[in-house]
Design a protein around this motif. Sequence first.
Motif, mmCIF file in Angstrom:
data_model
loop_
_atom_site.group_PDB
_atom_site.id
_atom_site.type_symbol
_atom_site.label_atom_id
_atom_site.label_comp_id
_atom_site.label_asym_id
_atom_site.label_seq_id
_atom_site.Cartn_x
_atom_site.Cartn_y
_atom_site.Cartn_z
ATOM 1 N N LYS A 64 0.770 -1.070 0.046
ATOM 2 C CA LYS A 64 0.041 -0.120 0.087
ATOM 3 C C LYS A 64 0.848 1.290 -0.059
ATOM 4 O O LYS A 64 2.054 1.230 0.459
ATOM 5 C CB LYS A 64 -0.981 0.035 0.992
ATOM 6 C CG LYS A 64 -2.015 -1.263 1.186
ATOM 7 C CD LYS A 64 -2.770 -0.990 2.425
ATOM 8 C CE LYS A 64 -3.809 -2.320 2.147
ATOM 9 N NZ LYS A 64 -4.810 -2.175 3.238
ATOM 10 N N GLY A 65 0.436 2.204 -0.530
ATOM 11 C CA GLY A 65 1.226 3.529 -0.577
ATOM 12 C C GLY A 65 -0.087 4.691 -0.941
ATOM 13 O O GLY A 65 -1.108 4.609 -0.912
ATOM 14 N N GLU A 66 0.695 5.883 -0.774
ATOM 15 C CA GLU A 66 -0.172 7.170 -1.007
ATOM 16 C C GLU A 66 0.601 8.227 -1.747
ATOM 17 O O GLU A 66 1.898 8.001 -2.007
ATOM 18 C CB GLU A 66 -0.752 7.536 0.137
ATOM 19 C CG GLU A 66 0.542 8.291 1.196
ATOM 20 C CD GLU A 66 0.186 8.936 2.339
ATOM 21 O OE1 GLU A 66 -1.240 8.773 2.739
ATOM 22 O OE2 GLU A 66 0.840 9.747 3.088
ATOM 23 N N ALA A 67 -0.010 9.057 -2.489
ATOM 24 C CA ALA A 67 0.364 10.043 -3.463
ATOM 25 C C ALA A 67 -0.094 11.304 -2.871
ATOM 26 O O ALA A 67 -1.405 11.489 -2.707
ATOM 27 C CB ALA A 67 0.334 9.696 -4.780
ATOM 28 N N ILE A 78 5.435 4.855 0.146
ATOM 29 C CA ILE A 78 4.804 3.318 0.081
ATOM 30 C C ILE A 78 5.345 2.542 1.242
ATOM 31 O O ILE A 78 6.487 2.767 1.668
ATOM 32 C CB ILE A 78 5.624 2.670 -1.361
ATOM 33 C CG1 ILE A 78 5.038 3.244 -2.490
ATOM 34 C CG2 ILE A 78 5.090 1.311 -1.466
ATOM 35 C CD1 ILE A 78 5.697 2.936 -3.871
ATOM 36 N N GLU A 79 4.412 1.865 1.977
ATOM 37 C CA GLU A 79 4.607 1.279 3.191
ATOM 38 C C GLU A 79 5.783 0.429 2.950
ATOM 39 O O GLU A 79 5.774 -0.579 1.834
ATOM 40 C CB GLU A 79 3.354 0.699 3.648
ATOM 41 C CG GLU A 79 2.329 1.464 4.320
ATOM 42 C CD GLU A 79 1.083 0.679 4.463
ATOM 43 O OE1 GLU A 79 0.932 -0.351 4.550
ATOM 44 O OE2 GLU A 79 0.090 1.572 4.649
ATOM 45 N N GLY A 80 6.746 0.194 3.737
ATOM 46 C CA GLY A 80 7.705 -0.908 3.927
ATOM 47 C C GLY A 80 9.029 -0.587 2.904
ATOM 48 O O GLY A 80 9.995 -1.368 2.654
ATOM 49 N N VAL A 81 9.023 0.771 2.161
ATOM 50 C CA VAL A 81 9.904 1.100 1.243
ATOM 51 C C VAL A 81 10.663 2.350 1.811
ATOM 52 O O VAL A 81 10.009 3.263 2.513
ATOM 53 C CB VAL A 81 9.112 1.413 -0.117
ATOM 54 C CG1 VAL A 81 10.498 1.867 -0.973
ATOM 55 C CG2 VAL A 81 8.559 -0.027 -0.831
ATOM 56 N N ASP A 82 12.090 2.183 1.811
ATOM 57 C CA ASP A 82 12.878 3.183 2.467
ATOM 58 C C ASP A 82 13.069 4.441 1.702
ATOM 59 O O ASP A 82 14.150 4.959 1.552
ATOM 60 C CB ASP A 82 13.959 2.533 3.042
ATOM 61 C CG ASP A 82 13.825 1.842 4.225
ATOM 62 O OD1 ASP A 82 12.978 1.902 5.018
ATOM 63 O OD2 ASP A 82 14.408 0.800 4.436
ATOM 64 N N GLY A 100 14.777 5.831 5.084
ATOM 65 C CA GLY A 100 15.327 4.786 6.188
ATOM 66 C C GLY A 100 16.720 5.051 6.127
ATOM 67 O O GLY A 100 17.503 5.433 5.451
ATOM 68 N N GLU A 101 17.390 4.044 6.897
ATOM 69 C CA GLU A 101 18.637 4.083 7.076
ATOM 70 C C GLU A 101 19.225 2.973 6.239
ATOM 71 O O GLU A 101 20.566 3.035 5.713
ATOM 72 C CB GLU A 101 19.358 3.728 8.754
ATOM 73 C CG GLU A 101 18.753 4.944 9.743
ATOM 74 C CD GLU A 101 19.440 4.759 11.083
ATOM 75 O OE1 GLU A 101 20.273 3.928 11.153
ATOM 76 O OE2 GLU A 101 19.063 5.508 11.841
ATOM 77 N N GLU A 102 18.735 1.982 6.032
ATOM 78 C CA GLU A 102 19.367 0.941 5.192
ATOM 79 C C GLU A 102 18.532 0.724 3.910
ATOM 80 O O GLU A 102 17.194 0.668 3.774
ATOM 81 C CB GLU A 102 18.931 -0.492 5.946
ATOM 82 C CG GLU A 102 20.165 -0.633 7.111
ATOM 83 C CD GLU A 102 20.035 -1.906 7.696
ATOM 84 O OE1 GLU A 102 19.414 -2.965 6.880
ATOM 85 O OE2 GLU A 102 20.237 -2.060 8.908
#
Length: 194
Positions: A64-67, A78-82, A100-102
């Motif tokens: 899932k994601g949002e714009a 996007i959820e779970g994407v850094d 995110g960091e990684e």
Amino acid sequence: MNKGRNILLLMIVMLGISILSFFTLFERSNTTGVVDGVRYVVVSEQDGIKTFEFYFKEKGRVEKGEAVDGEDAVVFRIEGVDYEYTVTKDTWEVTAKPTGEEQEGSPFNTYSEELFRTMVKGKEKFMKFWQAIVVGVICLAGGLVILFAEEIWHIIKKKGPDEVPAWKDMNGIKWAGGGIIAVGVVIMIVFILV
């Protein structure tokens, strides 16, 4: 000249123009689509924020994601994407900013730049204007061959203007005109599918 035949040819021309106009002017819906193996679906839209679901070839994988639609750009999260993806509206350039960091690999491994562009711009029309002109000219040429079959028969057979051929005597010319129209239809299908 056969008036019924001319009316039929005129109706066919009008139908052809209508079909070409539809494929040239019709805007396809941008609420769902598949780009580079990822299907996107707009789940909801409110106050400039669209919520998406992304489906993949792997069974059961849904993300899932949002714009968020701004004045100059659209920002995707996007959820779970850094990464946070941004599409600028004037140049259609897509950039990825780490959140995110990684981060492993390219930010566009799963979600391609073309996917984000399509989600913002929408899908292209079925045919471009120049493609419709090409198809129209080819089909018109085939129609003119059929329409002027009698005159062409006189040229090919070297007969005088006082001789009137039977409609069946011009079968070869009619088939040639039909073949030209068929080539135009095939080219139209190729333009739509490619």
